[in-house]
Design an enzyme around this catalytic site. Sequence first.
Site, PDB file in Angstrom:
ATOM      1  N   VAL A  64     -31.360 -74.553   4.137  1.00  0.00           N
ATOM      2  CA  VAL A  64     -32.120 -74.613   5.390  1.00  0.00           C
ATOM      3  C   VAL A  64     -33.095 -75.782   5.437  1.00  0.00           C
ATOM      4  O   VAL A  64     -33.684 -76.058   6.490  1.00  0.00           O
ATOM      5  CB  VAL A  64     -32.866 -73.288   5.668  1.00  0.00           C
ATOM      6  N   ASN A  90     -34.198 -65.301   7.396  1.00  0.00           N
ATOM      7  CA  ASN A  90     -34.728 -64.628   6.218  1.00  0.00           C
ATOM      8  C   ASN A  90     -34.871 -65.550   5.016  1.00  0.00           C
ATOM      9  O   ASN A  90     -35.528 -65.181   4.038  1.00  0.00           O
ATOM     10  CB  ASN A  90     -33.824 -63.443   5.854  1.00  0.00           C
ATOM     11  N   TYR A 156     -47.503 -70.457   0.544  1.00  0.00           N
ATOM     12  CA  TYR A 156     -46.769 -69.352   1.140  1.00  0.00           C
ATOM     13  C   TYR A 156     -47.540 -68.794   2.333  1.00  0.00           C
ATOM     14  O   TYR A 156     -46.969 -68.528   3.394  1.00  0.00           O
ATOM     15  CB  TYR A 156     -46.538 -68.263   0.092  1.00  0.00           C
ATOM     16  N   LYS A 160     -46.116 -68.806   6.181  1.00  0.00           N
ATOM     17  CA  LYS A 160     -45.873 -67.573   6.926  1.00  0.00           C
ATOM     18  C   LYS A 160     -46.787 -67.454   8.134  1.00  0.00           C
ATOM     19  O   LYS A 160     -46.393 -66.873   9.155  1.00  0.00           O
ATOM     20  CB  LYS A 160     -46.003 -66.366   5.999  1.00  0.00           C
ATOM     21  N   THR A 191     -37.662 -56.846  -4.160  1.00  0.00           N
ATOM     22  CA  THR A 191     -36.594 -57.831  -3.958  1.00  0.00           C
ATOM     23  C   THR A 191     -36.616 -58.818  -5.137  1.00  0.00           C
ATOM     24  O   THR A 191     -37.604 -58.899  -5.861  1.00  0.00           O
ATOM     25  CB  THR A 191     -36.781 -58.645  -2.652  1.00  0.00           C
TER      26      THR A 191
END
Length: 262
Positions: A64, A90, A156, A160, A191
């Site tokens: 991406v 995602n 991060y 976000k 995850t």
Amino acid sequence: MSDFSGRIMVVTGGETGIGRATVLELANTGATVVIGGILADKAEETIALAKDASGSVEFVQTDVRDVKAVDALIDGAVAKYGRIDGLICNAGIFDGFASGIDTSDALWDQIIDVNLRGTFYACRAALRHMTKQKYGRIVNVASVGGLTGMADGVSYTASKHGVVGLTRHLGCYYAKDGVTVNAVCPGVIVTPLRDNSTRILGEDAPVMAGVGVDPEWLPRTVPMARKGEPEDISAMIVFLLSDRANYITGQCMTIDGGWTAK
């Protein structure tokens, strides 16, 4: 449960975790799902898990960070199937809670490029088709780190927060075109994000610190006192993709066991 028979869905980062849970739920309700990602071995596992689904799953190698690859993913799905009904952004990597001082230029660039720039590339490519169709559903995977200042590391958190802002703008701007754009903001979810991030970042990867270093952190911070499962997030994603969510756009749904409600 919604019936997605005949719907064409593209999921970036659909190989593992929340992405995998979403892919499987969509495939089990009849959707044709195209995974765009870079972990081919994990995608093969996901496809194998979906072998008995009423829908189908395929994988397209996609980084991406590469706008041409993202455009090819979306345009290729439309060329093959005639339309794109849903996009789930995602694909994401984690910064290991790196502070401002400890964040290298390379780490900053990588996190922003995957989490924010990659999400924008995919949204833009999908919107080109969805606005012509006068129909589309986009769901971006943000984070509680996109709503608060101390949930994650600096890069991060910035990435976000950017996804949240992107979602709100696109959701409002393209509502007139029959397209909804929403986000989910997961809390602590089980995850392989840290392992995947280390693999993708390579030499730019920081030490991947995580929840569990302080055993009292989780019960002290999260009212439910447990981590969530990928399916807790995919359930909301699939709802936002459905026609039951027709009047919802520009929203960021928090799924965090009560963390940010305290």
